[in-house]
Design an enzyme around this catalytic site. Structure first.
Site, PDB file in Angstrom:
ATOM      1  N   SER A  60      91.164  52.040  26.989  1.00 41.20           N
ATOM      2  CA  SER A  60      90.638  52.740  25.818  1.00 41.20           C
ATOM      3  C   SER A  60      91.360  52.292  24.551  1.00 41.20           C
ATOM      4  CB  SER A  60      90.794  54.253  25.975  1.00 41.20           C
ATOM      5  OG  SER A  60      90.206  54.682  27.175  1.00 41.20           O
TER       6      SER A  60
HETATM    7  N1  SAH Z   1      91.846  55.629  30.242  1.00 46.88           N
HETATM    8  C1  SAH Z   1      91.564  54.360  30.858  1.00 46.88           C
HETATM    9  C2  SAH Z   1      90.106  54.070  30.617  1.00 46.88           C
HETATM   10  C3  SAH Z   1      89.497  53.284  31.689  1.00 46.88           C
HETATM   11  S1  SAH Z   1      87.756  53.026  31.506  1.00 46.88           S
HETATM   12  C4  SAH Z   1      92.435  53.295  30.233  1.00 46.88           C
HETATM   13  O1  SAH Z   1      92.839  53.487  29.081  1.00 46.88           O
HETATM   14  O2  SAH Z   1      92.696  52.289  30.857  1.00 46.88           O
HETATM   15  C5  SAH Z   1      87.095  54.333  32.481  1.00 46.88           C
HETATM   16  C6  SAH Z   1      87.586  54.429  33.895  1.00 46.88           C
HETATM   17  O3  SAH Z   1      86.866  55.498  34.518  1.00 46.88           O
HETATM   18  C7  SAH Z   1      87.336  53.197  34.746  1.00 46.88           C
HETATM   19  O4  SAH Z   1      88.512  52.795  35.351  1.00 46.88           O
HETATM   20  C8  SAH Z   1      86.310  53.666  35.765  1.00 46.88           C
HETATM   21  O5  SAH Z   1      86.421  53.040  37.026  1.00 46.88           O
HETATM   22  C9  SAH Z   1      86.632  55.140  35.852  1.00 46.88           C
HETATM   23  N2  SAH Z   1      85.548  55.979  36.391  1.00 46.88           N
HETATM   24  C10 SAH Z   1      84.224  55.913  36.138  1.00 46.88           C
HETATM   25  N3  SAH Z   1      83.570  56.858  36.839  1.00 46.88           N
HETATM   26  C11 SAH Z   1      84.500  57.540  37.546  1.00 46.88           C
HETATM   27  C12 SAH Z   1      84.458  58.618  38.468  1.00 46.88           C
HETATM   28  N4  SAH Z   1      83.305  59.219  38.817  1.00 46.88           N
HETATM   29  N5  SAH Z   1      85.598  59.057  39.002  1.00 46.88           N
HETATM   30  C13 SAH Z   1      86.791  58.471  38.674  1.00 46.88           C
HETATM   31  N6  SAH Z   1      86.902  57.455  37.821  1.00 46.88           N
HETATM   32  C14 SAH Z   1      85.777  56.986  37.261  1.00 46.88           C
END
Ligand code: SAH
Length: 212
Positions: A60
């Site tokens: 993010s």
């Molecule tokens: N806060 C993280 C953002 C990652 S992007 C960072 O800064 O790195 C969003 C993340 O949500 C991804 O890793 C994706 O795999 C996860 N995600 C999407 N749907 C999900 C679900 N149903 N349960 C758990 N994680 C999920």
């Protein structure tokens, strides 16, 4: 490019954009974001932008991480916070320094394994991880005083509302994937939930099921 000056410029920018909680700014200043991205992208780690982390996912944008953390903490300190979407673990690391305990759920195992290693390297030990579908939350350890979701949902998953403690705060992007989405704050009040729209955002989608 990962110098103290580059990092300081990011903090300057975040405060110009309205982040005012000194604890949040302090934690972002001290968290080495370049360790959460691929080495080839490390030189861009202190730009205020999302970056790819593999599996079609992104780390993010620092402003969003700061903003969501600030909103979560607005009503006072939090002890139990659940995060849905561990991803690189960057938001997890920031939260771990702001609240007592973090419970982080991720559906892609390999991303979460790498995130775990990074948190250990940084000696952040107040985080427990769960590999699974975050749409279901983590009912065994509920309720949570705060829940933060870092992927966009078409609708707020009922399980997350159910797992919010009285007075608990849920920060979640809601809307269609790839289109205009709204960041929402939902608070569990005595008689139901209050909802506040915080502004337009863009997140990758919250998907069902879990994968390796
Ligand atoms: N806060 C993280 C953002 C990652 S992007 C960072 O800064 O790195 C969003 C993340 O949500 C991804 O890793 C994706 O795999 C996860 N995600 C999407 N749907 C999900 C679900 N149903 N349960 C758990 N994680 C999920």
């Amino acid at each position: 490019m990962t110098s103290q000056r580059t990092r300081e410029r990011l903090i300057q920018r975040l405060s110009e954009e309205g982040i005012s909680n000194p604890r949040v700014l302090g934690v972002i200043r001290g968290t080495p974001r370049h360790l959460f991205v691929d080495e080839a992208l490390a030189h861009r780690a202190y730009e205020d932008t999302a970056l790819p982390i593999g599996h079609n996912q992104t780390i993010s944008q620092p402003f969003i991480v700061a903003h969501m953390s600030e909103v979560l903490l607005q009503a006072g300190p939090l002890d139990k916070v659940m995060e849905i979407g561990t991803g690189s673990g960057y938001q997890t690391a920031v939260l771990a320094q702001l609240v007592e305990r973090v419970f982080s759920v991720e559906r892609i195992k390999s991303l979460q394994d790498r995130a775990k290693e990074r948190l250990i390297e940084l000696n952040l030990r107040n985080v427990v991880f769960r590999w699974g579908d975050g749409c279901e939350g983590w009912p065994a350890l509920a309720p949570y005083n705060g829940i933060i979701v870092t992927a966009v949902a078409a609708e707020v998953p009922q399980a997350l509302l159910d797992q919010l403690a009285p007075g608990g705060r849920l920060v979640i992007p809601v809307g269609p994937a790839g289109d205009v989405q709204q960041l929402m704050l939902i608070v569990r009040e005595e008689n139901g939930f209050s909802r506040t729209v915080l502004g337009a955002v863009r997140f990758v989608p919250l998907l069902n099921g879990s994968i390796n």
